[in-house]
Write a protein that holds these residues in place. Structure first.
Motif, short mmCIF file in Angstrom:
data_model
loop_
_atom_site.label_atom_id
_atom_site.label_comp_id
_atom_site.label_asym_id
_atom_site.label_seq_id
_atom_site.Cartn_x
_atom_site.Cartn_y
_atom_site.Cartn_z
N GLY A 11 3.00 -14.36 4.01
CA GLY A 11 2.23 -14.35 5.23
C GLY A 11 0.78 -14.07 4.90
O GLY A 11 0.40 -13.86 3.75
N ALA A 12 -0.06 -14.08 5.91
CA ALA A 12 -1.47 -13.80 5.71
C ALA A 12 -1.65 -12.32 5.44
O ALA A 12 -1.06 -11.48 6.11
CB ALA A 12 -2.25 -14.22 6.95
N VAL A 13 -2.41 -12.02 4.42
CA VAL A 13 -2.72 -10.64 4.08
C VAL A 13 -4.23 -10.53 3.97
O VAL A 13 -4.88 -11.37 3.33
CB VAL A 13 -2.06 -10.23 2.74
CG1 VAL A 13 -2.40 -8.79 2.39
CG2 VAL A 13 -0.56 -10.42 2.80
N ALA A 14 -4.78 -9.52 4.59
CA ALA A 14 -6.23 -9.33 4.58
C ALA A 14 -6.74 -9.15 3.15
O ALA A 14 -6.13 -8.44 2.35
CB ALA A 14 -6.60 -8.12 5.43
N ARG A 15 -7.84 -9.79 2.85
CA ARG A 15 -8.44 -9.69 1.52
C ARG A 15 -8.71 -8.23 1.15
O ARG A 15 -8.51 -7.83 0.01
CB ARG A 15 -9.75 -10.48 1.49
CG ARG A 15 -10.43 -10.39 0.12
CD ARG A 15 -11.76 -11.10 0.04
NE ARG A 15 -11.76 -12.31 0.79
CZ ARG A 15 -12.81 -12.78 1.47
NH1 ARG A 15 -13.95 -12.15 1.44
NH2 ARG A 15 -12.73 -13.90 2.15
N GLU A 16 -9.15 -7.44 2.13
CA GLU A 16 -9.46 -6.03 1.86
C GLU A 16 -8.24 -5.27 1.36
O GLU A 16 -8.34 -4.39 0.52
CB GLU A 16 -10.01 -5.36 3.13
CG GLU A 16 -11.29 -5.96 3.65
CD GLU A 16 -11.08 -7.21 4.50
OE1 GLU A 16 -9.96 -7.42 5.03
OE2 GLU A 16 -12.02 -8.00 4.61
N VAL A 17 -7.07 -5.62 1.91
CA VAL A 17 -5.84 -4.96 1.48
C VAL A 17 -5.51 -5.33 0.05
O VAL A 17 -5.18 -4.48 -0.77
CB VAL A 17 -4.66 -5.31 2.43
CG1 VAL A 17 -3.36 -4.74 1.91
CG2 VAL A 17 -4.94 -4.82 3.83
N ILE A 18 -5.63 -6.62 -0.29
CA ILE A 18 -5.36 -7.07 -1.65
C ILE A 18 -6.33 -6.41 -2.62
O ILE A 18 -5.93 -5.92 -3.69
CB ILE A 18 -5.45 -8.62 -1.76
CG1 ILE A 18 -4.44 -9.29 -0.85
CG2 ILE A 18 -5.31 -9.08 -3.20
CD1 ILE A 18 -3.00 -9.04 -1.21
N GLU A 19 -7.60 -6.39 -2.27
CA GLU A 19 -8.60 -5.78 -3.15
C GLU A 19 -8.35 -4.29 -3.33
O GLU A 19 -8.48 -3.75 -4.43
CB GLU A 19 -10.00 -6.04 -2.60
CG GLU A 19 -10.42 -7.48 -2.71
CD GLU A 19 -11.71 -7.79 -1.97
OE1 GLU A 19 -12.24 -6.92 -1.25
OE2 GLU A 19 -12.20 -8.94 -2.12
N ARG A 20 -7.98 -3.59 -2.26
CA ARG A 20 -7.77 -2.15 -2.32
C ARG A 20 -6.45 -1.78 -2.98
O ARG A 20 -6.38 -0.87 -3.79
CB ARG A 20 -7.83 -1.57 -0.90
CG ARG A 20 -7.74 -0.05 -0.87
CD ARG A 20 -7.78 0.52 0.54
NE ARG A 20 -6.60 0.13 1.28
CZ ARG A 20 -6.60 -0.53 2.43
NH1 ARG A 20 -7.73 -0.86 3.01
NH2 ARG A 20 -5.49 -0.85 3.04
N GLU A 21 -5.37 -2.53 -2.66
CA GLU A 21 -4.03 -2.14 -3.10
C GLU A 21 -3.54 -2.88 -4.34
O GLU A 21 -2.59 -2.46 -4.98
CB GLU A 21 -3.03 -2.34 -1.96
CG GLU A 21 -3.36 -1.58 -0.69
CD GLU A 21 -3.28 -0.08 -0.85
OE1 GLU A 21 -2.53 0.39 -1.72
OE2 GLU A 21 -3.97 0.62 -0.10
N GLY A 22 -4.12 -4.03 -4.63
CA GLY A 22 -3.70 -4.81 -5.80
C GLY A 22 -2.24 -5.22 -5.69
O GLY A 22 -1.80 -5.72 -4.65
N GLU A 23 -1.47 -5.01 -6.76
CA GLU A 23 -0.06 -5.41 -6.76
C GLU A 23 0.80 -4.62 -5.78
O GLU A 23 1.88 -5.05 -5.42
CB GLU A 23 0.52 -5.28 -8.18
CG GLU A 23 -0.03 -6.35 -9.11
CD GLU A 23 0.68 -6.36 -10.44
OE1 GLU A 23 1.86 -5.95 -10.50
OE2 GLU A 23 0.06 -6.79 -11.42
#
Length: 143
Positions: A11-23
């Motif tokens: 699903g769509a995941v906010a870029r900020e979440v990916i950048e902050r949380e990584g894997e």
């Protein structure tokens, strides 16, 4: 619907979440929409509650789920004012086939995607079993 929500793997995941949380981003659910996450126990349970800021919409055509049994009919083609609104969705994650089927038979779940091996029990000859029909259970067949 709940099972479909639980099985959605992308699903769509906010870029900020990916950048902050990584894997670990998939262990940090963030999103918007008609429901908000209230509880999540990995491999056990998901609880979603109605988002008070979301606008309700009603489907204009039925949208049957693939090879499922349900206790209540889908909402399809109704007016928005008559469309049932769900306040809470509880998803039980049951990975074993027999407990999944037994939970449905024991009224512990409202919806089930038929586990492998139970189609002949639930729909002998391609028709809903009489004992399930008597209980008001309905079937939707996967195309």
């Amino acid at each position: 619907m709940a099972q479909w929500l639980a099985e959605a793997s992308t699903g769509a995941v906010a870029r900020e979440v990916i950048e902050r949380e990584g894997e670990a981003s998939m262990q940090t659910p963030v999103g918007t929409g008609p429901f908000v996450l209230r509880e999540w126990r990995a491999a056990s349970r998901i609880v979603l509650e109605r988002n008070p800021r979301a606008t309700a919409r009603c489907a204009t055509t039925p949208n049957p789920l693939p090879t499922t049994l349900r206790r209540r009919p889908c909402c399809g083609g109704c007016r928005v004012a008559a469309c049932p609104m769900i306040d809470r969705v509880e998803v039980a994650i049951i990975e074993e086939k027999q407990p999944t089927w037994l939970a449905f038979l024991n009224n512990e779940t409202d919806w089930v995607e038929l586990p492998d091996g139970f189609l002949s029990v639930a729909m002998p000859g391609g028709r809903l079993a009489p004992n399930l029909n008597k209980r008001g259970i309905r079937a939707a067949i996967r195309n």
